[in-house]
Motif scaffolding. Structure first.
Motif, PDB file in Angstrom:
ATOM      1  N   TRP A   1      19.519  36.372  93.447  1.00 25.53           N
ATOM      2  CA  TRP A   1      19.923  37.600  94.140  1.00 25.53           C
ATOM      3  C   TRP A   1      20.702  37.260  95.404  1.00 25.53           C
ATOM      4  N   VAL A   2      20.188  36.287  96.182  1.00 20.64           N
ATOM      5  CA  VAL A   2      20.855  35.872  97.411  1.00 20.64           C
ATOM      6  C   VAL A   2      22.154  35.141  97.096  1.00 20.64           C
ATOM      7  N   SER A   3      22.099  34.201  96.158  1.00 23.30           N
ATOM      8  CA  SER A   3      23.295  33.436  95.810  1.00 23.30           C
ATOM      9  C   SER A   3      24.393  34.336  95.259  1.00 23.30           C
ATOM     10  N   ALA A   4      23.999  35.366  94.514  1.00 26.77           N
ATOM     11  CA  ALA A   4      24.987  36.290  93.961  1.00 26.77           C
ATOM     12  C   ALA A   4      25.732  37.017  95.067  1.00 26.77           C
ATOM     13  N   PRO A  39      31.980  28.036 101.400  1.00 27.18           N
ATOM     14  CA  PRO A  39      31.771  28.657 100.086  1.00 27.18           C
ATOM     15  C   PRO A  39      30.989  27.841  99.077  1.00 27.18           C
ATOM     16  N   SER A  40      30.561  26.645  99.431  1.00 26.34           N
ATOM     17  CA  SER A  40      29.804  25.836  98.479  1.00 26.34           C
ATOM     18  C   SER A  40      28.397  26.401  98.282  1.00 26.34           C
ATOM     19  N   PRO A  41      27.963  26.579  97.020  1.00 28.98           N
ATOM     20  CA  PRO A  41      26.585  27.045  96.785  1.00 28.98           C
ATOM     21  C   PRO A  41      25.547  26.117  97.405  1.00 28.98           C
ATOM     22  N   PHE A  42      25.868  24.832  97.523  1.00 36.99           N
ATOM     23  CA  PHE A  42      24.929  23.887  98.128  1.00 36.99           C
ATOM     24  C   PHE A  42      24.578  24.323  99.547  1.00 36.99           C
ATOM     25  N   ASP A  43      25.571  24.876 100.259  1.00 33.27           N
ATOM     26  CA  ASP A  43      25.342  25.316 101.636  1.00 33.27           C
ATOM     27  C   ASP A  43      24.570  26.623 101.697  1.00 33.27           C
ATOM     28  N   TYR A  44      25.012  27.635 100.916  1.00 35.45           N
ATOM     29  CA  TYR A  44      24.386  28.937 101.101  1.00 35.45           C
ATOM     30  C   TYR A  44      23.053  29.094 100.388  1.00 35.45           C
ATOM     31  N   GLU A  45      22.796  28.275  99.382  1.00 34.57           N
ATOM     32  CA  GLU A  45      21.483  28.361  98.744  1.00 34.57           C
ATOM     33  C   GLU A  45      20.378  27.917  99.695  1.00 34.57           C
ATOM     34  N   ALA A  46      20.757  27.101 100.688  1.00 37.32           N
ATOM     35  CA  ALA A  46      19.771  26.612 101.657  1.00 37.32           C
ATOM     36  C   ALA A  46      19.360  27.693 102.648  1.00 37.32           C
ATOM     37  N   THR A  47      20.038  28.843 102.653  1.00 38.04           N
ATOM     38  CA  THR A  47      19.670  29.912 103.588  1.00 38.04           C
ATOM     39  C   THR A  47      18.740  30.946 102.959  1.00 38.04           C
ATOM     40  N   THR A  48      18.463  30.843 101.658  1.00 38.60           N
ATOM     41  CA  THR A  48      17.582  31.805 100.990  1.00 38.60           C
ATOM     42  C   THR A  48      16.272  31.961 101.760  1.00 38.60           C
ATOM     43  N   PRO A  49      15.794  33.196 101.991  1.00 38.68           N
ATOM     44  CA  PRO A  49      16.220  34.497 101.470  1.00 38.68           C
ATOM     45  C   PRO A  49      17.159  35.281 102.381  1.00 38.68           C
ATOM     46  N   ALA A  50      18.013  34.594 103.145  1.00 41.05           N
ATOM     47  CA  ALA A  50      18.911  35.279 104.072  1.00 41.05           C
ATOM     48  C   ALA A  50      20.362  35.126 103.634  1.00 41.05           C
ATOM     49  N   PRO A  98      24.808  42.248  95.996  1.00 41.08           N
ATOM     50  CA  PRO A  98      24.005  41.451  95.065  1.00 41.08           C
ATOM     51  C   PRO A  98      23.966  42.028  93.658  1.00 41.08           C
ATOM     52  N   GLN A  99      24.117  43.360  93.504  1.00 41.61           N
ATOM     53  CA  GLN A  99      24.047  43.971  92.180  1.00 41.61           C
ATOM     54  C   GLN A  99      25.423  44.118  91.530  1.00 41.61           C
ATOM     55  N   LEU A 100      26.483  43.560  92.178  1.00 42.48           N
ATOM     56  CA  LEU A 100      27.820  43.599  91.595  1.00 42.48           C
ATOM     57  C   LEU A 100      27.759  43.058  90.172  1.00 42.48           C
ATOM     58  N   THR A 101      28.431  43.742  89.246  1.00 43.33           N
ATOM     59  CA  THR A 101      28.353  43.339  87.852  1.00 43.33           C
ATOM     60  C   THR A 101      29.744  43.201  87.254  1.00 43.33           C
ATOM     61  N   THR A 102      29.862  42.441  86.190  1.00 44.97           N
ATOM     62  CA  THR A 102      31.152  42.148  85.573  1.00 44.97           C
ATOM     63  C   THR A 102      31.261  42.807  84.201  1.00 44.97           C
ATOM     64  N   ARG A 103      32.433  42.644  83.600  1.00 40.40           N
ATOM     65  CA  ARG A 103      32.684  43.247  82.289  1.00 40.40           C
ATOM     66  C   ARG A 103      31.813  42.629  81.194  1.00 40.40           C
ATOM     67  N   GLN A 104      31.208  41.484  81.467  1.00 38.20           N
ATOM     68  CA  GLN A 104      30.307  40.882  80.479  1.00 38.20           C
ATOM     69  C   GLN A 104      29.019  41.696  80.323  1.00 38.20           C
ATOM     70  N   ASN A 105      28.734  42.526  81.319  1.00 32.27           N
ATOM     71  CA  ASN A 105      27.536  43.370  81.252  1.00 32.27           C
ATOM     72  C   ASN A 105      27.788  44.509  80.268  1.00 32.27           C
ATOM     73  N   PRO A 106      26.929  44.684  79.265  1.00 32.23           N
ATOM     74  CA  PRO A 106      27.138  45.767  78.304  1.00 32.23           C
ATOM     75  C   PRO A 106      27.084  47.158  78.918  1.00 32.23           C
ATOM     76  N   HIS A 107      26.557  47.283  80.136  1.00 33.35           N
ATOM     77  CA  HIS A 107      26.470  48.576  80.822  1.00 33.35           C
ATOM     78  C   HIS A 107      27.620  48.784  81.810  1.00 33.35           C
ATOM     79  N   PHE A 108      28.613  47.908  81.761  1.00 32.85           N
ATOM     80  CA  PHE A 108      29.678  47.932  82.768  1.00 32.85           C
ATOM     81  C   PHE A 108      30.333  49.304  82.886  1.00 32.85           C
ATOM     82  N   THR A 109      30.713  49.910  81.777  1.00 33.64           N
ATOM     83  CA  THR A 109      31.410  51.204  81.814  1.00 33.64           C
ATOM     84  C   THR A 109      30.527  52.284  82.423  1.00 33.64           C
ATOM     85  N   GLN A 110      29.256  52.297  82.049  1.00 29.24           N
ATOM     86  CA  GLN A 110      28.351  53.297  82.597  1.00 29.24           C
ATOM     87  C   GLN A 110      28.146  53.101  84.095  1.00 29.24           C
ATOM     88  N   LEU A 111      28.048  51.841  84.531  1.00 28.33           N
ATOM     89  CA  LEU A 111      27.872  51.566  85.959  1.00 28.33           C
ATOM     90  C   LEU A 111      29.125  51.951  86.744  1.00 28.33           C
TER      91      LEU A 111
END
Length: 294
Positions: A133-136, A158-169, A237-250
């Motif tokens: 959720w945080v990384s997203a 922008p490296s995930p290595f850096d920002y994953e270390a701040t979880t849950p912030a 965090p809840q941003l979703t892509t076209r791969q989500n089957p609910h994309f059109t409804q969202l």
């Protein structure tokens, strides 16, 4: 899938007795008390996350609580590059909004055991979901910021290595000032001219997201800031892509939420007309990408 079912999924929470009782011995980290986040001596700060952020040089201290939402509380902080917004997530089981599965559909995990743990919401699975959720939010913020969209600047990565270390912030540049943070569009009074400008900016912002293949998932004046006559999109965090089957409804739900929330500002439209305009604008050229300095 009908709209009522979708809304129920989006707003629902797991209230089964088995789930409620599973972790009752563990004290969940919900909304932190401000007094636990501040101290003259940083080593005396009660909250582990804030001490870690200070130790890593991301912030020098928390100033005030800004706003508490369904899944996180936002705080104003000071940092080496100016004012910072620290978004501190509650643990998943301590949130009033818990059902995030519909937003995650279509995501590839690549680890069967991890996927099983998250689906079963075991303790390890909940920790993984928290980290995702945080990384997203960081990952989406960096993508949108670099693409030139009107969003807060992420301050870790922008490296995930850096920002994953701040979880849950999640840390981002504060919009506004320490004394006057930017208000949400839902909380301001606009002149008719300002309302029309805010509406057009908001519709274009939704189109900018769609051009990149995203639906926001919670797009309304509650997640749009207003600062110096400019709309800034927040909460990803809840941003979703076209791969989500609910994309059109969202996406359609976002259009409806935007229309409904703008009525207080005297803007009258309907979801289908707004969605068509968003789709039309999404076919046009987007904003200029930001140049990342080395």
């Amino acid at each position: 899938m009908n709209a009522r079912w979708l809304d129920a999924e989006l707003e629902g929470a797991d209230t089964s007795p088995e789930r409620r009782g599973k972790f009752k011995k563990k004290k969940l980290l919900g909304r932190r008390k401000l007094e636990d986040l501040v101290a003259e001596d940083p080593d005396q700060i009660a909250d582990d996350t804030i001490r870690r952020l200070i130790d890593r040089g991301h912030i020098t201290g928390i100033v005030a609580e800004l706003k508490s939402g369904k899944e996180a509380t936002a705080y104003v902080a000071r940092g080496p590059r100016g004012s910072v917004l620290v978004k501190l997530y509650r643990e998943l089981e301590a949130r009033s909004f818990k059902n995030d599965a519909i937003y995650r559909e279509g995501q590839w995990i690549g680890d069967v055991r991890a996927e099983r743990a998250m689906q079963g919401r075991s303790r390890r699975g909940l920790e993984m979901l928290q980290g995702m959720w945080v990384s997203a939010e960081y990952a989406h913020l960096w993508t949108l910021w670099q693409a030139g969209l009107s969003v807060p600047e992420p301050l870790v990565g922008p490296s995930p290595f850096d920002y994953e270390a701040t979880t849950p912030a999640v840390l981002m540049r504060l919009i506004g000032s320490e004394d006057q943070p930017a208000p949400r569009l839902s909380d301001v009074r606009l002149t008719p001219e300002e309302a029309r400008s805010a509406w057009h900016q908001s519709v274009r912002g939704m189109a900018d997201l769609l051009r990149l293949g995203y639906a926001h998932g919670d797009y309304s004046t509650y997640n749009l800031l207003w600062w110096e006559n400019t709309v800034i999109i927040i909460d990803f965090p809840q941003l979703t892509t076209r791969q989500n089957p609910h994309f059109t409804q969202l996406l359609r739900r976002d259009a409806q939420s935007l229309v409904t929330s703008f009525r207080k500002h005297g803007i009258q439209s309907d979801a289908e007309t707004t969605l068509r305009e968003v789709q039309r604008l999404a076919r046009e050229r987007g904003p200029e990408p930001r140049v990342m300095l080395p």
